[in-house]
Motif scaffolding. Structure first.
Motif, PDB file in Angstrom:
ATOM      1  N   ARG A 354     -67.752   4.809  65.993  1.00 57.39           N
ATOM      2  CA  ARG A 354     -68.500   3.812  65.219  1.00 57.39           C
ATOM      3  C   ARG A 354     -69.944   4.224  64.969  1.00 57.39           C
ATOM      4  N   ASN A 355     -70.370   5.364  65.552  1.00 63.43           N
ATOM      5  CA  ASN A 355     -71.722   5.905  65.332  1.00 63.43           C
ATOM      6  C   ASN A 355     -72.812   4.903  65.686  1.00 63.43           C
ATOM      7  N   GLN A 356     -72.608   4.165  66.756  1.00 66.73           N
ATOM      8  CA  GLN A 356     -73.611   3.209  67.208  1.00 66.73           C
ATOM      9  C   GLN A 356     -74.732   3.928  67.969  1.00 66.73           C
ATOM     10  N   PRO A 357     -75.910   3.312  68.077  1.00 68.83           N
ATOM     11  CA  PRO A 357     -77.008   3.928  68.825  1.00 68.83           C
ATOM     12  C   PRO A 357     -76.719   3.911  70.326  1.00 68.83           C
ATOM     13  N   PRO A 358     -77.451   4.701  71.116  1.00 67.38           N
ATOM     14  CA  PRO A 358     -77.219   4.736  72.565  1.00 67.38           C
ATOM     15  C   PRO A 358     -77.298   3.376  73.243  1.00 67.38           C
ATOM     16  N   SER A 359     -78.070   2.457  72.684  1.00 72.96           N
ATOM     17  CA  SER A 359     -78.202   1.138  73.302  1.00 72.96           C
ATOM     18  C   SER A 359     -76.862   0.395  73.352  1.00 72.96           C
ATOM     19  N   ALA A 360     -75.916   0.759  72.470  1.00 69.52           N
ATOM     20  CA  ALA A 360     -74.610   0.093  72.466  1.00 69.52           C
ATOM     21  C   ALA A 360     -73.824   0.363  73.743  1.00 69.52           C
ATOM     22  N   ALA A 361     -74.200   1.427  74.466  1.00 69.72           N
ATOM     23  CA  ALA A 361     -73.477   1.781  75.688  1.00 69.72           C
ATOM     24  C   ALA A 361     -74.095   1.175  76.943  1.00 69.72           C
ATOM     25  N   LEU A 362     -75.197   0.476  76.806  1.00 69.09           N
ATOM     26  CA  LEU A 362     -75.885  -0.025  77.993  1.00 69.09           C
ATOM     27  C   LEU A 362     -75.136  -1.181  78.662  1.00 69.09           C
ATOM     28  N   TRP A 363     -74.648  -2.142  77.881  1.00 69.88           N
ATOM     29  CA  TRP A 363     -73.899  -3.237  78.484  1.00 69.88           C
ATOM     30  C   TRP A 363     -72.587  -2.750  79.099  1.00 69.88           C
ATOM     31  N   PRO A 364     -71.804  -1.902  78.421  1.00 70.70           N
ATOM     32  CA  PRO A 364     -70.625  -1.340  79.100  1.00 70.70           C
ATOM     33  C   PRO A 364     -70.989  -0.578  80.369  1.00 70.70           C
ATOM     34  N   LEU A 365     -72.129   0.117  80.365  1.00 69.48           N
ATOM     35  CA  LEU A 365     -72.553   0.818  81.586  1.00 69.48           C
ATOM     36  C   LEU A 365     -72.811  -0.165  82.710  1.00 69.48           C
ATOM     37  N   ALA A 366     -73.502  -1.279  82.394  1.00 68.05           N
ATOM     38  CA  ALA A 366     -73.783  -2.281  83.420  1.00 68.05           C
ATOM     39  C   ALA A 366     -72.491  -2.859  83.994  1.00 68.05           C
ATOM     40  N   ALA A 367     -71.511  -3.129  83.115  1.00 65.83           N
ATOM     41  CA  ALA A 367     -70.234  -3.667  83.587  1.00 65.83           C
ATOM     42  C   ALA A 367     -69.504  -2.655  84.459  1.00 65.83           C
ATOM     43  N   THR A 368     -69.496  -1.393  84.045  1.00 66.11           N
ATOM     44  CA  THR A 368     -68.806  -0.356  84.813  1.00 66.11           C
ATOM     45  C   THR A 368     -69.450  -0.155  86.177  1.00 66.11           C
ATOM     46  N   VAL A 369     -70.767  -0.084  86.199  1.00 68.07           N
ATOM     47  CA  VAL A 369     -71.471   0.098  87.475  1.00 68.07           C
ATOM     48  C   VAL A 369     -71.275  -1.127  88.366  1.00 68.07           C
ATOM     49  N   GLY A 370     -71.255  -2.322  87.778  1.00 68.07           N
ATOM     50  CA  GLY A 370     -71.022  -3.525  88.574  1.00 68.07           C
ATOM     51  C   GLY A 370     -69.661  -3.502  89.253  1.00 68.07           C
ATOM     52  N   ILE A 371     -68.617  -3.137  88.496  1.00 70.62           N
ATOM     53  CA  ILE A 371     -67.278  -3.051  89.074  1.00 70.62           C
ATOM     54  C   ILE A 371     -67.234  -1.946  90.121  1.00 70.62           C
ATOM     55  N   GLY A 372     -67.885  -0.813  89.826  1.00 73.76           N
ATOM     56  CA  GLY A 372     -67.928   0.280  90.800  1.00 73.76           C
ATOM     57  C   GLY A 372     -68.639  -0.107  92.082  1.00 73.76           C
ATOM     58  N   THR A 373     -69.670  -0.928  91.971  1.00 74.01           N
ATOM     59  CA  THR A 373     -70.391  -1.382  93.163  1.00 74.01           C
ATOM     60  C   THR A 373     -69.497  -2.247  94.053  1.00 74.01           C
ATOM     61  N   ILE A 374     -68.663  -3.060  93.433  1.00 77.56           N
ATOM     62  CA  ILE A 374     -67.701  -3.851  94.208  1.00 77.56           C
ATOM     63  C   ILE A 374     -66.737  -2.925  94.940  1.00 77.56           C
ATOM     64  N   PHE A 375     -66.239  -1.898  94.233  1.00 81.36           N
ATOM     65  CA  PHE A 375     -65.355  -0.917  94.868  1.00 81.36           C
ATOM     66  C   PHE A 375     -66.065  -0.247  96.044  1.00 81.36           C
ATOM     67  N   LEU A 376     -67.316   0.155  95.810  1.00 82.97           N
ATOM     68  CA  LEU A 376     -68.063   0.876  96.835  1.00 82.97           C
ATOM     69  C   LEU A 376     -68.253   0.028  98.085  1.00 82.97           C
ATOM     70  N   GLY A 377     -68.666  -1.219  97.902  1.00 90.36           N
ATOM     71  CA  GLY A 377     -68.874  -2.086  99.060  1.00 90.36           C
ATOM     72  C   GLY A 377     -67.596  -2.315  99.838  1.00 90.36           C
TER      73      GLY A 377
END
Length: 388
Positions: A354-377
Motif C-alpha cells: 500500500r506504500n504507506q509511510p513508516p508511521s503506519a507501522a507504529l500501531w501494529p508494532l505497539a500491538a505486537t510488542v504488547g502481546i510479546g510482553t505478555i508472552f515474556l512475562g
C-alpha cells in the motif's frame, strides 16, 4: 534379531506413553491445522462465510444501474452499502476489513448503454486483497454480461417490431475498470510480496523453537544452567540474555529473507525499505518470547517441536501469513487480533504494497510488542518457578 526388534519397540512405546504431550500432539497437531485451513478456505469450496461488504455509489439512477443493484442484492455473500460519495467508498476499501472492493456507477451509464457506447463501472480495489477482489469481480463481470444480453434482447424485440423511420441503435457493452483505493498504489501485486513476509514469519517462529526452547532443555540437561546459577548469575538474566541473542538472529534472518526476495522474486520494499525493520523488530521480539513460553510448558525435550511447530503454524495461518484474513470466519478474525502475526502482516502489507509511510507501522508494532510482553512475562514466571 526379532527379540531386539521387540525390545526396541517396547522401549519406544514406553517413552511415548511417558510423555503424553508428544502422544497428544500426534493427533492434536494435524487436527489444529486442518481446522484452521478448513474454516479459512471453506468459502473457496462453496462454504458460506461471513459476507463481504460492497460500498456502491449510484450516480446514474437509471434502468441499468437499478438492475445492477437489484442483482447485487441477491448475491448471498455480498452486503451492499449505498453511499453518495466516491471518496468515502475509496476510504472504506483502504481502511476497513471485509471490504476489498467498492463500485461507482457513473452518471449516464444507462444512457450510454442505450446509445450503443461502452460505459464502464469503476471498481476501487485493494491490491493486498487481490484474491477476494478477483472473486467478487467474477460476479460483477457475469452481471455485466447479463445486463448487456438483456438490453440486446430487448433491442432485438424492438427491431423486429420496428415500423418507424430511421435506423435503430444496438445497445453497447457494459464492463468495469479497476482503480486503486489509495492514490498512487498499484491495482495488482507480485504474489511474492505476500509470500516472502508470510512464510518468513512462519519460519521465524519455528526457528525460535529450535533456538530457544530446545537449547534451554539441552542446557538444563547438560547442567549448564545450574553451573551458571552457582556462579551467581540469576535465571532471569540468563533467560533475557538468550532471548536477546535470538532476537538479533531473528532480525538478521528476516532481513536476509527480504534481500533474497528482492533479488530473486522482485518483491517491492515500499517507499522506505528501512521502515520494514519496524515490524521485523516487533515480530522477532514476540517470537523469542513465544519460544520461552513453549519451553516453559513443555514437559520434555521431545515434546518441544510437536508443540512449538503446531503453535507456530496455527498462529501464522490464523494471523494471515498464509491466506487473506478476509477468508476467515468472524470468530477466527477476532482471535487473530490477539496474535502478533496478524499485526506484523498488516504492517508489512501497508509498507510494501500500500506504500504507506513508516508511521503506519507504529500501531501494529505497539500491538505486537504488547502481546510479546505478555508472552515474556508468562514465560519467565513459569520457567523460573520450574528451576528454583
Amino acid at each position: 534379531m526379532l527379540r531386539a526388534l521387540w525390545l526396541t519397540a517396547q522401549n519406544e512405546a514406553r517413552l511415548l506413553v511417558k510423555d503424553p504431550i508428544v502422544l497428544f500432539m500426534l493427533l492434536f497437531a494435524p487436527v489444529v491445522i486442518i481446522t484452521v485451513a478448513g474454516y479459512s478456505l471453506g468459502s473457496l469450496y462453496g462454504g458460506v462465510a461471513n459476507s463481504f461488504r460492497l460500498p456502491v455509489v449510484n450516480l446514474d439512477n437509471g434502468q441499468v444501474s437499478d438492475g445492477i443493484i437489484q442483482a447485487l442484492h441477491q448475491e448471498r455473500n455480498l452486503t451492499l452499502e449505498m453511499l453518495d460519495d466516491p471518496a468515502e467508498a475509496r476510504r472504506r476499501v483502504s481502511q476497513r476489513d471485509r471490504t476489498p472492493i467498492a463500485m461507482v456507477i457513473a452518471a449516464g451509464t444507462s444512457a450510454a448503454v442505450a446509445a450503443g457506447r461502452q460505459p464502464r463501472l469503476i471498481l476501487f480495489v485493494d491490491p493486498v486483497r487481490r484474491v477476494e477482489v478477483n472473486a467478487i469481480e467474477l460476479r460483477i463481470g457475469e452481471l455485466c454480461r447479463r445486463v448487456t444480453d438483456q438490453a440486446r434482447a430487448t433491442a432485438q424485440t424492438q427491431i423486429e417490431s420496428f415500423a418507424a423511420s430511421g435506423a435503430p441503435t444496438l445497445p453497447g457493452d457494459l464492463g468495469f475498470v479497476e482503480q486503486p483505493a489509495i492514490e498512487g498504489e498499484a491495482v495488482a501485486v507480485n504474489a511474492f510480496d505476500q509470500y516472502v513476509p508470510g512464510f518468513g514469519i512462519t519460519f521465524l517462529l519455528i526457528g525460535m523453537m529450535l533456538g530457544i526452547a530446545l537449547t534451554l532443555f539441552d542446557e538444563r540437561d547438560w547442567g549448564t544452567l545450574k553451573r551458571l546459577q552457582v556462579s551467581g548469575a540469576p535465571v532471569t538474566g540468563l533467560l533475557l540474555g538468550k532471548l536477546f541473542a535470538r532476537f538479533i538472529v531473528g532480525i538478521v534472518q528476516m532481513v536476509l529473507l527480504f534481500a533474497v526476495g528482492w533479488a530473486l522474486f522482485g518483491i517491492t520494499l515500499g517507499r522506505n525499505p528501512l521502515a520494514l525493520l519496524i515490524p521485523t523488530v516487533g515480530i522477532s521480539f514476540a517470537a523469542a518470547a513465544l519460544g520461552l513460553v513453549v519451553a516453559s510448558i513443555s514437559r520434555a525435550h521431545d515434546s518441544v517441536m510437536p508443540l512449538g511447530v503446531t503453535v507456530s503454524m496455527a498462529m501464522a495461518a490464523i494471523g494471515g501469513c498464509w491466506w487473506p484474513l478476509d477468508f476467515e470466519p468472524g470468530w477466527m478474525r477476532e482471535l487473530a487480533r490477539w496474535m502478533p502475526t496478524t499485526w506484523t502482516m498488516q504492517a508489512f502489507n501497508d509498507l510494501m504494497i500500500r506504500n504507506q509511510p513508516p508511521s503506519a507501522a507504529l500501531w501494529p508494532l505497539a500491538a505486537t510488542v504488547g502481546i510479546g510482553t505478555i508472552f515474556l512475562g508468562a514465560g519467565i514466571i513459569r520457567f523460573v518457578s520450574l528451576n528454583d
